[in-house]
Motif scaffolding. Structure first.
Motif, PDB file in Angstrom:
ATOM      1  N   VAL A   1      -1.647 -13.903   0.331  1.00  0.00           N
ATOM      2  CA  VAL A   1      -1.340 -12.488   0.179  1.00  0.00           C
ATOM      3  C   VAL A   1      -0.903 -11.932   1.524  1.00  0.00           C
ATOM      4  CG1 VAL A   1      -2.211 -10.220  -0.540  1.00  0.00           C
ATOM      5  CG2 VAL A   1      -3.102 -12.311  -1.618  1.00  0.00           C
ATOM      6  N   ILE A   2       0.279 -11.328   1.555  1.00  0.00           N
ATOM      7  CA  ILE A   2       0.754 -10.703   2.784  1.00  0.00           C
ATOM      8  C   ILE A   2       0.947  -9.210   2.547  1.00  0.00           C
ATOM      9  CG2 ILE A   2       1.859 -12.810   3.619  1.00  0.00           C
ATOM     10  CD1 ILE A   2       4.564 -11.437   2.847  1.00  0.00           C
ATOM     11  N   GLY A   3       0.698  -8.430   3.597  1.00  0.00           N
ATOM     12  CA  GLY A   3       0.834  -6.983   3.451  1.00  0.00           C
ATOM     13  C   GLY A   3       1.221  -6.319   4.746  1.00  0.00           C
ATOM     14  N   ASN A   4       0.285  -6.300   5.700  1.00  0.00           N
ATOM     15  CA  ASN A   4       0.515  -5.607   6.968  1.00  0.00           C
ATOM     16  C   ASN A   4       1.751  -6.086   7.709  1.00  0.00           C
ATOM     17  OD1 ASN A   4      -1.727  -3.906   6.819  1.00  0.00           O
ATOM     18  ND2 ASN A   4      -2.219  -4.246   8.970  1.00  0.00           N
ATOM     19  N   ALA A   5       1.919  -7.394   7.799  1.00  0.00           N
ATOM     20  CA  ALA A   5       3.057  -7.951   8.531  1.00  0.00           C
ATOM     21  C   ALA A   5       4.366  -7.530   7.885  1.00  0.00           C
ATOM     22  CB  ALA A   5       2.967  -9.473   8.577  1.00  0.00           C
ATOM     23  N   PHE A   6       4.384  -7.529   6.564  1.00  0.00           N
ATOM     24  CA  PHE A   6       5.586  -7.149   5.823  1.00  0.00           C
ATOM     25  C   PHE A   6       5.926  -5.680   6.061  1.00  0.00           C
ATOM     26  CE2 PHE A   6       7.217  -5.201   1.909  1.00  0.00           C
ATOM     27  CZ  PHE A   6       8.420  -5.872   1.787  1.00  0.00           C
TER      28      PHE A   6
ATOM     29  N   LEU B   1       3.506  -9.236  -7.309  1.00  0.00           N
ATOM     30  CA  LEU B   1       3.716  -7.965  -6.620  1.00  0.00           C
ATOM     31  C   LEU B   1       2.481  -7.100  -6.847  1.00  0.00           C
ATOM     32  CD1 LEU B   1       5.578  -6.113  -5.004  1.00  0.00           C
ATOM     33  CD2 LEU B   1       6.615  -5.375  -7.156  1.00  0.00           C
ATOM     34  N   LEU B   2       1.700  -6.910  -5.780  1.00  0.00           N
ATOM     35  CA  LEU B   2       0.459  -6.146  -5.860  1.00  0.00           C
ATOM     36  C   LEU B   2       0.668  -4.759  -5.276  1.00  0.00           C
ATOM     37  CD1 LEU B   2      -2.042  -8.853  -4.483  1.00  0.00           C
ATOM     38  CD2 LEU B   2      -1.232  -8.553  -6.837  1.00  0.00           C
ATOM     39  N   ILE B   3       0.101  -3.757  -5.940  1.00  0.00           N
ATOM     40  CA  ILE B   3       0.181  -2.377  -5.471  1.00  0.00           C
ATOM     41  C   ILE B   3      -1.232  -1.817  -5.358  1.00  0.00           C
ATOM     42  CG2 ILE B   3       1.060  -0.054  -5.919  1.00  0.00           C
ATOM     43  CD1 ILE B   3       3.285  -2.071  -5.469  1.00  0.00           C
ATOM     44  N   GLY B   4      -1.578  -1.302  -4.168  1.00  0.00           N
ATOM     45  CA  GLY B   4      -2.888  -0.685  -4.028  1.00  0.00           C
ATOM     46  C   GLY B   4      -3.417  -0.762  -2.616  1.00  0.00           C
ATOM     47  N   GLY B   5      -4.695  -0.415  -2.465  1.00  0.00           N
ATOM     48  CA  GLY B   5      -5.344  -0.403  -1.163  1.00  0.00           C
ATOM     49  C   GLY B   5      -6.723   0.202  -1.261  1.00  0.00           C
ATOM     50  N   SER B   6      -7.452   0.160  -0.155  1.00  0.00           N
ATOM     51  CA  SER B   6      -8.825   0.669  -0.158  1.00  0.00           C
ATOM     52  C   SER B   6      -8.880   2.169  -0.403  1.00  0.00           C
ATOM     53  CB  SER B   6      -9.507   0.338   1.176  1.00  0.00           C
ATOM     54  OG  SER B   6      -9.556  -1.048   1.374  1.00  0.00           O
TER      55      SER B   6
ATOM     56  N   ASP C   1       0.870  -1.175   0.000  1.00  0.00           N
ATOM     57  CA  ASP C   1       0.000   0.000   0.000  1.00  0.00           C
ATOM     58  C   ASP C   1       0.911   1.229   0.000  1.00  0.00           C
ATOM     59  OD1 ASP C   1      -1.605   2.195   0.687  1.00  0.00           O
ATOM     60  OD2 ASP C   1      -2.946   0.975   1.909  1.00  0.00           O
ATOM     61  N   PRO C   2       0.940   2.010  -1.069  1.00  0.00           N
ATOM     62  CA  PRO C   2       1.849   3.163  -1.137  1.00  0.00           C
ATOM     63  C   PRO C   2       1.718   4.119   0.036  1.00  0.00           C
ATOM     64  CG  PRO C   2       0.900   2.743  -3.290  1.00  0.00           C
ATOM     65  CD  PRO C   2       0.178   1.842  -2.321  1.00  0.00           C
ATOM     66  N   ASP C   3       0.511   4.258   0.582  1.00  0.00           N
ATOM     67  CA  ASP C   3       0.302   5.179   1.705  1.00  0.00           C
ATOM     68  C   ASP C   3       0.916   4.665   3.003  1.00  0.00           C
ATOM     69  OD1 ASP C   3      -0.998   6.951   0.140  1.00  0.00           O
ATOM     70  OD2 ASP C   3      -2.903   6.896   1.212  1.00  0.00           O
TER      71      ASP C   3
END
Length: 245
Positions: free
Chosen positions: A221-226, A46-51, A22-24
């Protein structure tokens, strides 16, 4: 074609790991660390984005592509996040909800841009599962998550997505979920569909990633932990690629 690569690995029974940035939420000072890690232990996707994103997605992807050779896949919260320099997009339809904006409206707005910039669209049935807290997706989309114990609803929703022609089913407990999707729900849905199953939300430890893979997730899919510990990526990839499932 990026989806063809996903499908080929799926048909071989190879588990895949998707890294969601998430770029933000990604600190600028972590960019160099990320680049070095991705050079040695690159994820499958490699996913880029968010709500909800306030940063310029185009610039973020452009900077990333200067150093990272992985294809970049958009994970958009709305059509305004479409960036012409992306290689593909998870063309998400929120099939667990009943808000037409996220079922079809954003897609109509995005479609001409995808065609103009030749961005590969990967049709994805997106299912929000209750992870024990109200998530950004739930709030922004104004939809209700499928209750964590309603496996029958999850099965029927996933099947509906497959019958509608979706290429992937993505079950997500949401960013920062207190609880990941249960192994029982993953396992039962996996055995009812024959397209790749993505699982995300709350996968913040090696054990939880392993559990999702053992239950039948084709892509985790991992995001927050990373975001909190970049080096966790190495541990997660090791688990996903261990071939012990």
């Amino acid at each position: 074609m990026i989806y063809q690569t996903i499908k080929d690995k799926f048909e071989k029974g190879e588990k895949q790991l998707a890294l969601l940035i998430d770029p933000d939420k990604f600190p600028a000072e972590n960019k160099l660390k990320l680049i070095n890690i991705l050079k040695t232990v690159g994820p499958d996707l490699l996913l880029i984005g968010g709500s909800l994103i306030s940063k310029d997605t185009f610039t973020f992807i452009d900077d990333l592509k200067e150093w990272v050779k992985l294809p970049v896949i958009l994970y958009p919260g709305s059509y305004i996040q479409v960036a012409p320099n992306a290689d593909a997009i998870l063309f998400l339809s929120l099939i667990s909800g009943r808000n037409p904006e996220f079922l079809i409206s954003h897609h109509v707005s995005a479609a001409p841009l995808l065609k103009k910039h030749a961005i590969e669209a990967i049709s994805t049935g997106y299912m929000l599962i209750d992870g024990g807290s109200t998530t950004s997706v739930q709030y922004i989309s104004q939809t209700q998550a499928i209750p964590a114990n309603k496996t029958d609803i999850a099965i029927a929703t996933a099947l509906a997505g497959q019958y509608l022609g979706m290429q992937l089913i993505y079950m997500d407990a949401g960013s920062g979920a207190l609880n990941p999707i249960s192994q029982e729900m993953i396992n039962t849905v996996k055995h009812e569909i024959n397209i790749p199953l993505m699982i995300g939300g709350g996968l913040n430890t090696v054990e939880k990633v392993r559990n999702a893979c053992q239950a039948g997730a084709d892509i985790v899919v991992i995001g927050n932990a990373f975001e909190k510990d970049l080096h966790l990526l190495e541990d997660f990839i090791h688990v996903v690629k261990s071939k012990t499932f």
